[in-house]
Every structure is written in structure tokens, then in C-alpha cells.
Write a protein that holds these residues in place. Sequence first.
Motif, PDB file in Angstrom:
ATOM      1  N   ASP A 146      10.991 -16.826  -9.029  1.00  0.00           N
ATOM      2  CA  ASP A 146      10.874 -16.406 -10.431  1.00  0.00           C
ATOM      3  C   ASP A 146      12.043 -15.485 -10.832  1.00  0.00           C
ATOM      4  O   ASP A 146      12.869 -15.107 -10.008  1.00  0.00           O
ATOM      5  N   GLY A 190       3.629 -10.949  -5.033  1.00  0.00           N
ATOM      6  CA  GLY A 190       3.460 -10.461  -6.401  1.00  0.00           C
ATOM      7  C   GLY A 190       4.724  -9.804  -6.949  1.00  0.00           C
ATOM      8  O   GLY A 190       5.668  -9.501  -6.207  1.00  0.00           O
ATOM      9  N   THR A 209       1.119  -6.936  -6.141  1.00  0.00           N
ATOM     10  CA  THR A 209       2.209  -6.390  -6.955  1.00  0.00           C
ATOM     11  C   THR A 209       2.726  -5.054  -6.401  1.00  0.00           C
ATOM     12  O   THR A 209       1.942  -4.160  -6.102  1.00  0.00           O
ATOM     13  N   LYS A 270      -8.344  -6.939   2.297  1.00  0.00           N
ATOM     14  CA  LYS A 270      -9.263  -8.046   2.602  1.00  0.00           C
ATOM     15  C   LYS A 270      -8.458  -9.217   3.121  1.00  0.00           C
ATOM     16  O   LYS A 270      -7.216  -9.143   3.173  1.00  0.00           O
ATOM     17  N   ALA A 279      -7.343 -15.733  -8.369  1.00  0.00           N
ATOM     18  CA  ALA A 279      -6.403 -14.754  -8.945  1.00  0.00           C
ATOM     19  C   ALA A 279      -4.956 -15.210  -8.806  1.00  0.00           C
ATOM     20  O   ALA A 279      -4.091 -14.782  -9.572  1.00  0.00           O
ATOM     21  N   THR A 280      -4.698 -16.077  -7.829  1.00  0.00           N
ATOM     22  CA  THR A 280      -3.300 -16.465  -7.580  1.00  0.00           C
ATOM     23  C   THR A 280      -3.050 -17.942  -7.906  1.00  0.00           C
ATOM     24  O   THR A 280      -1.998 -18.469  -7.579  1.00  0.00           O
TER      25      THR A 280
HETATM   26  C1  LIG Z   1      -3.816  -8.985  -4.657  1.00  0.00           C
HETATM   27  C2  LIG Z   1      -4.353  -9.606  -5.931  1.00  0.00           C
HETATM   28  C3  LIG Z   1      -4.006 -11.087  -5.967  1.00  0.00           C
HETATM   29  C4  LIG Z   1      -5.861  -9.430  -6.044  1.00  0.00           C
HETATM   30  O1  LIG Z   1      -6.509 -10.147  -5.009  1.00  0.00           O
HETATM   31  P1  LIG Z   1      -8.091 -10.403  -5.089  1.00  0.00           P
HETATM   32  O2  LIG Z   1      -8.478 -11.165  -3.869  1.00  0.00           O
HETATM   33  O3  LIG Z   1      -8.412 -10.995  -6.410  1.00  0.00           O
HETATM   34  O4  LIG Z   1      -8.647  -8.923  -5.014  1.00  0.00           O
HETATM   35  P2  LIG Z   1     -10.071  -8.382  -5.516  1.00  0.00           P
HETATM   36  O5  LIG Z   1     -10.099  -8.358  -7.000  1.00  0.00           O
HETATM   37  O6  LIG Z   1     -11.158  -9.115  -4.805  1.00  0.00           O
HETATM   38  O7  LIG Z   1      -9.983  -6.886  -5.034  1.00  0.00           O
HETATM   39  C5  LIG Z   1     -10.384  -6.432  -3.752  1.00  0.00           C
HETATM   40  C6  LIG Z   1     -10.257  -4.919  -3.757  1.00  0.00           C
HETATM   41  O8  LIG Z   1      -8.882  -4.569  -3.777  1.00  0.00           O
HETATM   42  C7  LIG Z   1      -8.534  -3.816  -4.918  1.00  0.00           C
HETATM   43  N1  LIG Z   1      -7.254  -4.342  -5.392  1.00  0.00           N
HETATM   44  C8  LIG Z   1      -6.993  -5.614  -5.721  1.00  0.00           C
HETATM   45  N2  LIG Z   1      -5.690  -5.757  -6.044  1.00  0.00           N
HETATM   46  C9  LIG Z   1      -5.159  -4.534  -5.922  1.00  0.00           C
HETATM   47  C10 LIG Z   1      -3.841  -4.045  -6.110  1.00  0.00           C
HETATM   48  N3  LIG Z   1      -2.835  -4.865  -6.492  1.00  0.00           N
HETATM   49  N4  LIG Z   1      -3.610  -2.740  -5.895  1.00  0.00           N
HETATM   50  C11 LIG Z   1      -4.605  -1.919  -5.490  1.00  0.00           C
HETATM   51  N5  LIG Z   1      -5.869  -2.335  -5.279  1.00  0.00           N
HETATM   52  C12 LIG Z   1      -6.133  -3.628  -5.499  1.00  0.00           C
HETATM   53  C13 LIG Z   1      -9.667  -4.067  -5.897  1.00  0.00           C
HETATM   54  O9  LIG Z   1      -9.838  -2.997  -6.775  1.00  0.00           O
HETATM   55  C14 LIG Z   1     -10.838  -4.257  -4.990  1.00  0.00           C
HETATM   56  O10 LIG Z   1     -11.313  -3.019  -4.555  1.00  0.00           O
HETATM   57  P3  LIG Z   1     -12.869  -2.612  -4.839  1.00  0.00           P
HETATM   58  O11 LIG Z   1     -13.665  -3.677  -4.120  1.00  0.00           O
HETATM   59  O12 LIG Z   1     -12.969  -1.261  -4.249  1.00  0.00           O
HETATM   60  O13 LIG Z   1     -13.001  -2.679  -6.309  1.00  0.00           O
HETATM   61  C15 LIG Z   1      -3.738  -8.924  -7.203  1.00  0.00           C
HETATM   62  O14 LIG Z   1      -4.011  -7.526  -7.194  1.00  0.00           O
HETATM   63  C16 LIG Z   1      -2.213  -9.062  -7.286  1.00  0.00           C
HETATM   64  O15 LIG Z   1      -1.454  -8.238  -6.836  1.00  0.00           O
HETATM   65  N6  LIG Z   1      -1.780 -10.182  -7.921  1.00  0.00           N
HETATM   66  C17 LIG Z   1      -0.372 -10.442  -8.097  1.00  0.00           C
HETATM   67  C18 LIG Z   1      -0.038 -10.368  -9.590  1.00  0.00           C
HETATM   68  C19 LIG Z   1       1.438 -10.532  -9.827  1.00  0.00           C
HETATM   69  O16 LIG Z   1       2.231  -9.725  -9.401  1.00  0.00           O
HETATM   70  N7  LIG Z   1       1.792 -11.632 -10.488  1.00  0.00           N
HETATM   71  C20 LIG Z   1       3.176 -11.934 -10.669  1.00  0.00           C
HETATM   72  C21 LIG Z   1       3.405 -12.674 -11.938  1.00  0.00           C
HETATM   73  S1  LIG Z   1       5.163 -12.943 -12.195  1.00  0.00           S
END
Ligand SMILES: CC(C)(COP(=O)(O)OP(=O)(O)OC[C@H]1O[C@@H](n2cnc3c(N)ncnc32)[C@H](O)[C@@H]1OP(=O)(O)O)[C@@H](O)C(=O)NCCC(=O)NCCS
Length: 287
Positions: A146, A190, A209, A270, A279-280
Amino acid sequence: MGAYDALKEQILGYAKYAAADVGQVAGARDAFMQFKELLNSGHVRAAEKLDGVWQVNGWVKQGILLGMKLGRLQAGRVESGAEGSAFTFIDKDTYPLRQFADDCGVRIVPGGSSVRDGSYLAPSVVMMPPAYVNVGAYVDEGSMIDSHALVGSCAQVGRNVHLSAAVQVGGVLEPVGAMPVIIEDGVMVGGNCGIYEGTIVGERSVIGTGVILNGSTPVYDMVNNTIHRRTEDSPLVIPEGAVVVAGSRGLKGDFATVHGLSIYTPIIIKYRDARTDAATALEEALR
Ligand SMILES: CC(C)(COP(=O)(O)OP(=O)(O)OC[C@H]1O[C@@H](n2cnc3c(N)ncnc32)[C@H](O)[C@@H]1OP(=O)(O)O)[C@@H](O)C(=O)NCCC(=O)NCCS
């Protein structure tokens, strides 16, 4: 005998010459050009997984450095159409911009991206602007690079990897024995992440991220109650399917306690599940 053993011996022989002398050595440039075509076609790689273990191909890195030694500075220019505003650049003539055939299957969206000669992009790779792919990099099928992303020298990126906006995959050219950064198949990195110093990101893991990983970062695994670190024999390895997020941990000592100091640390919160997949999930139409 490996398929490229003869070329490997030649490259290693020429690599012993100093930069000041190697230009005069008959055959050195031809051998390098032949070697560079094998990098472009993905037939030779700076590192590869053999029997499940990543191995550095030191001779490939030596070959890349040979090209640096052989290169003579050469100016290039891209005309903008307006007088006095051409885009000019100067680099070694051994490493010009990579040329792509119309039917190569790679998509490079216009807008300031560069791919350096001596790197491999598989058919179906998509590159959004601006992004940069350096020499020795290998990016496999279905991967997306990207905007503002860097694929550093010798980095190995697997199939169906997503390098989000502003991801920096650091280059590891020297020392020649050092493992480059490896991003295995199906990984989602991310936005704004930095992966450096030979870190291996295991298959299908998700790097949240803003996570920074280098050879000095311990990674705290909340699921397995363990800490993943680089050792003398192994780089930092993120286990398959891990979901790594940016966290912090309190620092010990009176001063840290008085001031409430904590330090950045990546945490495996996790392992990948259906929620992470959702989410991805990526839009196929964009690829
Ligand atoms: C990692 C990610 C995919 C989330 O994964 P997920 O499996 O959906 O995670 P969940 O929502 O089940 O969260 C699990 C736990 O981690 C925490 N958590 C999730 N993502 C987190 C992050 N980035 N930073 C800190 N904590 C995070 C949640 O709050 C949750 O904690 P809790 O149970 O105490 O509430 C998402 O945070 C992420 O970083 N996505 C990438 C987005 C991005 O950069 N996109 C680019 C576009 S160009």
C-alpha cells in the motif's frame, strides 16, 4: 550441484575485488548482469525456506554488493513537460529502475513509486503509490504493497500479504550473513508498522496498527505466558497466527516508579480467530 552453482562461484570470486579494481576485471559485469536477471525473475533469492527453516543465501547478498561496487554513477531524468522542472536522479548504472513488460501481471498504480532492478514482484502483486521496493526484495503472488510502504533490500514477502499504508519493512543487506526481514504467507501488517533487523513474521499473523518490531524488542505472549526474543542463533520470530498489538509495560526502579514510566512493547493479545479474519478481510475487487 545446484542450478546456479557455477554462477555462484563466479560471483563469489568477483566479490573479493575492491570497488576500485573490480570494474577492470573481465567478465565481472556480465556475470553480475546474468545474476541480476535471476533476481528479477525470482529464480535466486536472498533467503529461502528449506525444510521449514529460513536460510540466508549469503552469496546472493554478495552478488548485490558486487553490483554496488561495479556501478558507475549515472544521471537520469523524467520530463514533466514544463521547462526546467524535469525530475532528475542519480544512481549506480547497475541498478536502474526495474522495467516491466505489459503482460507481467504486476499492477503498479502511477504516482511516485519505484521498483529497483534486481527485485522480484510476482504476477498479481499490486503496488499503490508512492511505495518503494529495493534490490533483493521478493514479493510473492497476491500481495498488496500500500501507499508509503517500503519493502527494504532483501526482504522476503510471502503470498497474499497485505502491507498497509506506511509500513516500513527494513532492508538487511549487511552483514552478508544476516537474515533479512521475512513476512510469511497470509500476514496482515497494519498501517504504520515497522519490521526490522531480520524479524520473521510467521504465517497468517496479524500485526496491529503501529507495532514496531526489531531485534531488540521482546514480544510478550499473553496466550502462552511466554516472551519471544531474538537469540544468538535465531532472529525474533512472531509465531504463526499471532495477533500482535502495540502495548506498554511498566519500568522497574525508583525513578521509573516516581515518574510512572513505562516502555513501548508489542503484545500478542490473542491468536487469529474468526473476529480477526473479519477485521482484516480484504476486498478482492481492489486486487
Ligand atoms: C489487530 C486488529 C486486526 C484487531 O484484531 P481482532 O482479532 O479483531 O481483535 P479484537 O477486537 O478481538 O480485540 C482483542 C483485544 O485486543 C484489543 N485490541 C485489538 N486491537 C488492538 C490494537 N490495535 N491496539 C491495542 N489493543 C487492541 C481489544 O481491545 C481487545 O481487548 P479486550 O478484549 O480487553 O477488549 C486491529 O486492531 C488492527 O490493528 N487492524 C489493522 C488496521 C490497519 O492498520 N489497517 C490498515 C489500513 S491501510
